[in-house]
Motif scaffolding. Sequence first.
Motif: not given
Length: 321
Positions: A250-256
């Motif tokens: 989820n954190t990665l998706a937010d950053e992306i």
Amino acid sequence: MNKEFRTDIAPCTVTDEDMLLINKLTVKELSKDEVYTFKVILCDNEIDRDCERFDIAALEKMAELFVGVTGIFDHNPGSGNQTARIFSAKCEIISGKTTSLGDPYTCVMAKAYMPRTAKNADLITEIDAGIKKEVSVSCQAEGFICSVCGEDMRHGHCNHVKGREYGGKLCHCILSDITDAYEWSFVVIPAQVNAGVVKGYKDTFTDTSDIIKSVRNGDCVKLTKEQSRILCDYIASLEARAEDGSLFRNTLADEIMKFALTAVPSLDEDCIRTMCADADTKQLIKLRDAFREKAAEVIPLSPQLKAKKETVKNHNNEYKF
Ligand SMILES: [Zn+2]
């Protein structure tokens, strides 16, 4: 473990030798007229439907252990259980017959007796008529040898899977080192091919990997309470790790999302979300890094900002002179 085996039950003529063996097991001495005897194959060295077979030493041990053991005819629930007792058992090679592996067909040939009583009359008539039954034997095996590598399939380093072929040879488990013979019974032949095949490994699972390996092997396993608890704890630890993994994604998706919209403002948010949902975690990391790099070109991130400030500072200083 229980093993089911389809077998013929053949009536026998009672001999004097049989009577000697039978009377060793009875409280009151019986006469030939009072007993009914039959022959039954308890198990053999053929590979069974679980892709397992007994080795010869295991058959010999079972022939020894099953003498004196009482078996149940569970064929007619209405009439109550009828029992028979094994009074002799031998490991026999059947001449002219070979197993699927080409070995001489060897089996545990047992002789059992039951008293000729009114209760047993119908059953005796059925056996005389030639009934075919499934016999179930329950025993304890300590050796589970892989036919491919010779390692113990549960505790060793074997990664072969029963039922698969390796170099053209079927991988199967060789059951050896029989330590106990609990019971035998005649069961109604189940409608489903594998119905009734239950193996209890009792306390032989020593750690989680053994249980998982057995499940992966396609075995039908029965666990003790303690083993179930171990497996549940393991599943709970996996679930906790999966939750951590999910948070990281989820954190990665937010950053992306943030970097992608900065780098390419024309991108559609739904499109980015779908892309993230379909990617695995390694791909997400690559996407995040790629978009972060692009985003940095558009809006320079901290290190470059610092450099720029210095430039500006220097630039201003230039104007001071
Ligand atoms: Zn192996």
